[in-house]
Design a protein around this motif. Sequence first.
Motif: not given
Length: 292
Positions: A99-108
């Motif tokens: 996951l990209s940083p943006a995808e990790r942030a969204d998932a969180r």
Amino acid sequence: MRRFLLAVAAVGLGVLLGVLLAPLVLSSETGEPRPTAVDARSQDAVSRNSERDAGGTADATAAAAPEDASAMAAEEPADEATEESTQDPTEEPTEEPTLSPAERADARAGVRDRDIPDAADGTLTVVPGEQDAPAPDADQVLQIRVEVEDGLPIDTDEFTTFVMETLNDRRGWGHDGSVSFARTDAEADIRVVLASPDQVDEMCAPLRTLGLYSCGWNGHAVLNAMRYAQATDEFLEQGSITAYRQYLINHEVGHLLGHHHRECPGPGEVAPVMQQQTISLDRCTPNGWPLH
């Protein structure tokens, strides 16, 4: 009489000699040696030995073939077993997605898609579940109920977890021991609602949110899902999307705790959490926490 007997004997002797000499005469005419009795017996023995040897070879070949085949069959599974022993039969090779940083942030934060519709179903669903306040001895324990409008691309459980972690963070409103937040799906002190822009405008009226902003009043902190998912360009230039989402929650709940808007204290200063950072940072640096 004597002469007659001699004549008969001579004839008989001639016949006997003829019989005995006939094979020799025939052999000399064909050019082949006449076999003797010893030779005949030897020939028979050789023939019998040859037949026995031939039969033995054939039998040996026939017997060897299954043994060789069995040996080959036994070797092949052994090779397969050797190969399989290097793998765990219960383990399936998988590739975990990176996951990209943006995808990790969204998932969180529970954001499945940043493309938020202007209008969703218009129905609010309470996220079920309860959670004790982490600081039950705080001056005040407030019950939070989380609601999400149906039809939004939001993981409601992850969103709820993000809300509660933000409110109870050591940098949050309870940093001084004044308040701690519990969660309920029944009657609550504060409702935290995530809704589409149209629903926010309806719930925040007569405040003018214009499909762009959020509000905290009348017992509910209504968060604009479009803004929650996307933040603002100005905020993202210096901060992160996670920090913006934390700011949005703390700012609107701050209104329900009795806090009012504040201005930027000066260029380069940290923005107060109650500054309207969605509208403008006004030369301050972005900030999502009451304690910074």
